[in-house]
Design a protein around this motif. Structure first.
Motif, PDB file in Angstrom:
ATOM      1  N   GLY A 140       0.838  -1.200   0.000  1.00 54.91           N
ATOM      2  CA  GLY A 140       0.000   0.000   0.000  1.00 54.91           C
ATOM      3  C   GLY A 140       0.873   1.250   0.000  1.00 54.91           C
ATOM      4  O   GLY A 140       2.096   1.173  -0.038  1.00 54.91           O
ATOM      5  N   GLN A 141       0.264   2.418   0.026  1.00 52.67           N
ATOM      6  CA  GLN A 141       0.958   3.717   0.064  1.00 52.67           C
ATOM      7  C   GLN A 141       1.881   3.922  -1.127  1.00 52.67           C
ATOM      8  O   GLN A 141       2.914   4.602  -1.017  1.00 52.67           O
ATOM      9  CB  GLN A 141       1.762   3.880   1.378  1.00 52.67           C
ATOM     10  N   GLU A 142       1.522   3.343  -2.298  1.00 55.97           N
ATOM     11  CA  GLU A 142       2.396   3.478  -3.473  1.00 55.97           C
ATOM     12  C   GLU A 142       2.674   4.927  -3.827  1.00 55.97           C
ATOM     13  O   GLU A 142       3.772   5.274  -4.252  1.00 55.97           O
ATOM     14  CB  GLU A 142       1.787   2.772  -4.697  1.00 55.97           C
ATOM     15  N   ILE A 191      -0.761   2.561   9.742  1.00 56.98           N
ATOM     16  CA  ILE A 191      -0.715   2.421   8.282  1.00 56.98           C
ATOM     17  C   ILE A 191       0.656   2.744   7.709  1.00 56.98           C
ATOM     18  O   ILE A 191       0.818   2.831   6.505  1.00 56.98           O
ATOM     19  CB  ILE A 191      -1.784   3.286   7.577  1.00 56.98           C
ATOM     20  N   ARG A 243      -2.946   6.525   3.145  1.00 59.25           N
ATOM     21  CA  ARG A 243      -4.337   6.091   3.104  1.00 59.25           C
ATOM     22  C   ARG A 243      -4.509   4.794   3.892  1.00 59.25           C
ATOM     23  O   ARG A 243      -3.584   3.980   3.951  1.00 59.25           O
ATOM     24  CB  ARG A 243      -4.760   5.832   1.657  1.00 59.25           C
ATOM     25  N   MET A 291      -5.327   1.081   4.280  1.00 60.65           N
ATOM     26  CA  MET A 291      -5.029   0.091   3.252  1.00 60.65           C
ATOM     27  C   MET A 291      -6.276  -0.662   2.825  1.00 60.65           C
ATOM     28  O   MET A 291      -7.113  -1.009   3.658  1.00 60.65           O
ATOM     29  CB  MET A 291      -3.979  -0.866   3.771  1.00 60.65           C
ATOM     30  N   ALA A 292      -6.356  -0.923   1.546  1.00 60.01           N
ATOM     31  CA  ALA A 292      -7.500  -1.669   1.030  1.00 60.01           C
ATOM     32  C   ALA A 292      -7.462  -3.081   1.613  1.00 60.01           C
ATOM     33  O   ALA A 292      -6.379  -3.647   1.811  1.00 60.01           O
ATOM     34  CB  ALA A 292      -7.439  -1.724  -0.487  1.00 60.01           C
ATOM     35  N   VAL A 345      -5.169  -5.496  -0.116  1.00 59.83           N
ATOM     36  CA  VAL A 345      -3.744  -5.317   0.144  1.00 59.83           C
ATOM     37  C   VAL A 345      -3.381  -5.990   1.468  1.00 59.83           C
ATOM     38  O   VAL A 345      -2.389  -6.709   1.573  1.00 59.83           O
ATOM     39  CB  VAL A 345      -3.394  -3.811   0.205  1.00 59.83           C
ATOM     40  N   HIS A 370      -0.990  -9.337   2.046  1.00 57.33           N
ATOM     41  CA  HIS A 370       0.163  -9.275   2.933  1.00 57.33           C
ATOM     42  C   HIS A 370       0.061 -10.339   4.024  1.00 57.33           C
ATOM     43  O   HIS A 370       1.049 -11.009   4.349  1.00 57.33           O
ATOM     44  CB  HIS A 370       0.263  -7.873   3.540  1.00 57.33           C
ATOM     45  N   GLY A 395      -8.198  -1.259   7.515  1.00 56.95           N
ATOM     46  CA  GLY A 395      -7.196  -0.442   6.831  1.00 56.95           C
ATOM     47  C   GLY A 395      -5.876  -0.289   7.551  1.00 56.95           C
ATOM     48  O   GLY A 395      -4.976   0.358   7.060  1.00 56.95           O
TER      49      GLY A 395
END
Ligand SMILES: [Zn+2]
Length: 617
Positions: A20-22, A49, A181, A183-184, A187, A191, A217
């Protein structure tokens, strides 16, 4: 080496491991690769997050010397050089993490600024990370501003906050801001699958969905839930097991919240609410469940034994019934039910939940004598502007009394003045009970207001501090007969009120003291107090030692507390409840017999005494 929790063990060590957090990763990677380095970064977003994780990776990127010791600033730190390893191990002298939640004062910030004056000890850059930066005091912020504006070139700031709106604009404007954000779920799920695979822990497919949704999230929450689930399932994850665990955590935490409310224990409420958040419970679901529990506790309180014994939480609910008065239960229920409407008004659902819970505590009047087992009973509603400061009784002049017949406000004033006057002239007024008359305008009390009592009434006749009986010098543990039991109950009651007044009782120790019955006593040293206590939960742990410590400090004699299971009989808490009931009955009688109240009731055909509105002083 002990078990390392998953969230720590699988903390990403470099940008490519970040799930996440790309968008943040890409921006930082480009900036590092092109050496466009800003001097202050602000990471915002909810907890768990990756704010701290990214900060550490950034610190490594700036200080990595590469496996051959000749590396430069890089977007892919090697993970093996001393800088990388020390930052990962949390022992790098030039990387400082400060949690503003606990170091929020100007002194801590001055220390930090002083350290900023020295060049890095071993690295290229000093990196100061201030977590929960919104919690800094205004002075602390201001002290920080100048350094933040013109930092020495070797210094980088990373600020992180869950609440950017509480940051000073002058600080915001000096930082390059990145919003992380939540996390979906996919994602998080991917993980978790990876982590469980690496840990060789078998997991049914459905478990990952349950865990990732419960984490809402937050990768950190997802991993700590997974830790719990592994422990719960004895090393394997089944869908039924995880589902039961999430449910059990949720139910337990809801009950815990209510018990803490019953004790008036704000810290306990926050702690249990935090467990709720970590269990992934929705705030709305939690309030629903609390409302159901309160309803069942009220039923059990009204009709003991009404709850089916086989329900797993029956004991807890029965205990809840005894921790609240019926009025408190009703009011708590009302606030909890109405609180659901508040949740949608706030972006952070959990914060809104906490506000609803604190509202319950806020409405537990603060005016009880310090000896009370918890805050004084909650007050029933009465319109604040229409009450006079004394005990309240409400005379409702009736929904159908028309304006032509009587101006309601005038009637209210007349009644209040008249009753107060009569009251002052009445012989009973000299006693502990003083009445308060408030006249309610029918239909004028909104349901929302109805949940909000005012705080005008207060207990005034706190037990005398010198009521403590002199301690007998008997050297043997008394085998109590009935007379002895009464004397022991007196002694314990006096001792508990003394401890309470001295502020030596808190949390569960307070519960133990108030709900325990003294069945034996031996002069010391050490003085031995043997208490009988019904609640199993109060017999465990170090509670009795803490209570003994309080007794020792208060009486100046080494003390020992012994606990035995059983019906405690005459306890300080029961005496308190009996005293409240006595004063209530007295207040009701006084109001009912008052000639002015009676004439009012006769004069206005629709007038009636509002049930439950009579409050002793
Ligand atoms: Zn390195």
């Amino acid at each position: 080496m002990g078990y390392v929790v998953l969230a720590r063990k699988y903390r990403p060590r470099n940008f490519s491991q970040m799930a996440g957090q790309e968008h943040v990763v890409r921006a930082l990677t480009n900036a590092l690769d092109q050496r466009r380095l800003h001097h202050a970064y602000l990471f915002t977003g909810t907890r768990g997050i990756g704010k701290t994780t990214i900060s550490r990776i950034l610190a490594k990127s700036l200080n990595c010397t590469g496996v051959d010791g000749r590396g430069e600033v890089t977007s892919s730190p090697c993970g093996q050089c001393p800088a990388c390893r020390d930052i990962d191990a949390d022992r790098y002298v030039d990387y400082i993490e400060l949690d503003a939640a606990s170091n929020r004062s100007i002194d801590e910030i001055r220390d930090l600024i002083e350290r900023a004056a020295y060049k890095p000890a071993v690295g290229r850059y000093k990196v100061f990370m201030i977590d929960e930066a919104h919690q800094l005091t205004k002075d602390a912020f201001n002290a920080l501003l100048k350094t933040l504006e013109e930092p020495p070139e070797y210094l980088k700031f990373v600020l992180a906050t869950t609440d950017p709106e509480r940051m000073l604009p002058t600080v915001l404007s000096r930082c390059l801001q990145f919003n992380l954000r939540p996390m979906a779920p996919e994602v998080v799920r991917e993980h978790l699958a990876l982590v469980l695979d690496l840990e060789s822990i078998p997991a049914e497919t459905g478990t990952l969905r349950l865990l990732s949704e419960a984490a809402r999230g937050s990768m950190r929450d997802a991993l700590s839930l997974t830790d719990q689930a592994i422990a719960y399932g004895g090393g394997q994850l089944t869908e039924a097991g995880v589902s039961a665990m999430l449910g059990a955590t949720h139910t337990g935490a809801c009950l815990e919240v209510l018990q803490a409310l019953g004790r008036g224990d704000a810290a306990g409420v926050l702690q249990a609410a935090d467990v709720l958040r970590q269990s992934g419970a929705s705030a709305s679901g939690a309030l629903d469940d609390m409302a159901k529990m309160l309803q069942r506790a009220a039923v059990e309180q009204a009709v003991p034994g009404a709850l089916e014994d086989d329900s797993p939480d029956a004991a807890g609910l029965a205990a809840l019934g005894s921790a609240f008065t019926p009025e408190e239960l009703q009011l708590t229920y009302s606030i909890v039910v109405h609180g659901k409407a508040d949740l949608a008004l706030m972006t952070d659902e959990h914060a809104a939940l906490v506000m609803v819970l604190l509202r319950v505590l806020a409405f537990q009047a603060r005016t009880a004598p310090p000896a009370a087992p918890r805050s004084a009973p909650l007050r029933a509603p009465s319109p604040p502007s229409r009450s006079v400061p004394a005990t309240s009784a409400r005379v409702d002049v009736g929904a159908s009394a028309s304006a032509a017949e009587v101006s309601r406000a005038d009637a209210a004033d007349t009644v209040r003045a008249a009753v107060t006057q009569a009251w002052n002239a009445s012989p009973v007024a000299a006693s502990a009970v003083a009445p308060q008359i408030a006249v309610a305008e029918p239909e004028a009390v909104e349901p929302r207001q109805a949940a909000m009592p005012d705080k005008v009434a207060e207990f005034t006749d706190a037990p005398a501090a010198d009521a403590v009986a002199p301690l007998s010098t008997a050297k043997h543990v008394e085998q109590a007969n009935l007379a002895d039991l009464a004397e022991l109950a007196n002694r314990w009651d006096a001792a508990v009120r003394r401890l309470a007044e001295e502020g030596r009782l808190s949390g569960l120790v307070k519960e133990l003291a108030w709900q325990g019955g003294l069945v034996a006593w031996k002069a010391g040293p050490p003085t031995v107090w043997r208490l009988r206590i019904a609640h199993e939960s109060l017999r465990g742990g170090a509670l009795k030692d803490k209570l003994a410590e309080s007794l020792a400090q208060s009486f100046g004699v080494p003390s020992q507390v012994e606990l035995e299971a059983g019906e405690p009989g005459d306890t300080p808490s029961r005496r308190d409840a009996a005293e409240r009931a006595r004063r209530q009955a007295q207040a009701e009688a006084v109001i009912r017999e008052d000639p002015l109240v009676q004439s009012l009731l006769t004069q206005f055909s629709t007038a009636r005494l509002v049930q439950g509105s009579i409050k002793p002083a």
